[in-house]
Design an enzyme around this catalytic site. Structure first.
Site, short mmCIF file in Angstrom:
data_model
loop_
_atom_site.label_atom_id
_atom_site.label_comp_id
_atom_site.label_asym_id
_atom_site.label_seq_id
_atom_site.Cartn_x
_atom_site.Cartn_y
_atom_site.Cartn_z
CD GLU A 14 -6.31 8.76 53.02
OE1 GLU A 14 -7.07 9.27 53.11
OE2 GLU A 14 -5.15 9.07 52.43
CG HIS A 72 -2.97 13.24 53.77
ND1 HIS A 72 -2.12 14.28 53.54
CD2 HIS A 72 -4.06 13.28 53.09
CE1 HIS A 72 -2.66 15.07 52.87
NE2 HIS A 72 -4.08 14.73 52.59
CG HIS A 120 -8.39 17.55 48.84
ND1 HIS A 120 -8.83 18.14 50.02
CD2 HIS A 120 -7.31 16.62 49.35
CE1 HIS A 120 -8.19 17.59 51.08
NE2 HIS A 120 -7.38 16.82 50.68
CG HIS A 154 0.62 19.51 33.28
ND1 HIS A 154 0.61 20.83 34.03
CD2 HIS A 154 1.93 19.01 33.64
CE1 HIS A 154 1.59 20.75 35.18
NE2 HIS A 154 2.12 19.65 34.81
CG HIS A 192 6.95 18.31 39.00
ND1 HIS A 192 7.58 19.21 38.38
CD2 HIS A 192 5.73 18.29 38.33
CE1 HIS A 192 7.05 19.83 37.32
NE2 HIS A 192 5.92 19.21 37.47
#
Length: 382
Positions: free
Chosen positions: A102, A105, A170, A284, A342
């Site tokens: 985290e 990032h 986000h 989706h 992906h």
């Protein structure tokens, strides 16, 4: 949070940004402003992929406060608090590894923020001196405003405990930031090497509409994909092309697509039931058919135009790879590497669709000016 912690975080952002800035400064490329734009686009792509890795490893709350980690600038300093949380819940959201994922990032995001500030200041300074189109400050200023909004949503992602709608927005903002940088990079490229006029400008009008449609359906599909990921609905359908042995399984669209709710809960505060996750996944998956048709058609049309052939070919290849990783994620029970690929494929499609839209727009403008110039030249010889 202590001022010393904020200062240390600011230093970390400057340190991360200093590495690509030094590389650009020392590069042999004479157009360092253009070089910086493309380096930032590359780093933003990397940040999106690493953000997917952070989300897919359930590390979004590895540090449950913001912008630091338990009030500290890095997990080393917060080791005691992290160890206590991990001991209390070994498989919970807070572990040493997840805390570092985290915070890395966040460090990357801070570095990109510093780079965007550097780009904006350089654009304003050069524009005041030269008024050259290459340094028009509107887009760099827009990027700065945009990255501030993105930072706010990054903070809310943590403070609102991974609320799906916030995490999805986000993700979308990250993709749009990437698209803005690619658009600016293409603008700088075209100033350096303008496109030659097309011999068939009439066909470009239809292609421009198709390219815009491709961008719209891609944004919708990324939003749907983000909704699948943030609701942990990836394996709600564990077979393909059927879902739970049916073409149209039992689904709960009302609760599945209620936007403002906590993770795993309905708006009323009850636990989200499995049919809601099936609805999220199923939509989706089936919207991907429309996306494939539209982007495939756009790629084929671009392939027919010499100036767009390479972009069309790359778009077709990226689309095929994205379909493969999407199906493979289901077939192989959601392996982390394929799931990250992906997400990376979605970012690649954003890059290529943005390039296609910019090139078609520019090529159409250049080609529409050509007849008038040709007529003027012909009249001068009469």
């Amino acid at each position: 949070m202590a001022a010393s912690t904020l200062f240390q975080l600011a230093l970390m952002g400057l340190f991360v940004a200093s590495i690509p800035l030094t590389m650009v400064w020392l590069s042999a490329d004479a157009n360092k402003y253009r070089k910086l734009v493309w380096v930032m686009a590359f780093l933003t792509f990397d940040l999106i992929v690493f953000g997917a890795f952070t989300r897919l490893t359930d590390s979004g709350l590895g540090c449950p406060d913001w912008p630091g980690c338990y009030g500290a600038a890095n997990p080393f300093i917060a080791h005691e608090q992290i160890a206590a949380a991990e001991a209390a819940m070994p498989t919970g959201p807070v572990t040493q590894v997840k805390a570092w994922i985290e915070m890395i990032h966040r460090y990357l995001a801070m570095g990109i923020g510093v780079l965007i500030m550097a780009l904006m200041f350089q654009a304003i300074r050069q524009w005041r001196k030269t008024h050259q189109k290459a340094f028009a400050p509107a887009m760099p200023i827009a990027l700065f405003v945009f990255v501030c909004i993105q930072g706010a949503f990054g903070a809310w992602t943590v403070t609102l405990k991974l609320q799906p709608v916030i995490v999805t927005i986000h993700l979308l903002l990250g993709m749009l930031l990437l698209a803005m940088l690619v658009w600016l990079g293409e603008h700088e490229n075209r100033l350096l090497t303008p496109l030659a006029p097309s011999r068939a400008p009439a066909s470009l009008r239809g292609l421009r509409t198709l390219a815009l449609l491709a961008a719209v359906v891609l944004v919708v599909q990324i939003a749907l994909g983000g909704w699948v990921s943030t609701n942990y609905a990836t394996l709600a359908c564990d077979e393909f092309p059927l879902c739970d042995g049916q073409l149209v399984p039992q689904m709960d669209f009302e609760h599945g697509f209620t936007l403002w709710r906590e993770l795993g809960m309905t708006a009323a505060g009850d636990y989200l039931q499995f049919p809601a996750l099936v609805a999220i996944h199923w939509v989706h998956r089936n919207f991907a058919i429309l996306v494939t048709l539209v982007l495939g058609w756009a790629a084929w049309r671009a392939w027919q135009e010499p100036a767009l052939r390479r972009t069309g070919r790359l778009l077709a290849l990226a689309l095929l790879a994205q379909l493969f990783t999407g199906v493979a994620t289901v077939f192989f029970d959601f392996p982390l590497a394929i799931a990250v690929l992906h997400n990376a494929g979605a970012a690649v499609l954003v890059v290529l669709v943005t390039m296609l839209n910019y090139k078609v727009k520019t090529l159409l403008e250049v080609s529409q000016r050509r007849p008038a110039n040709a007529d003027a030249l012909a009249n001068s010889y009469r």
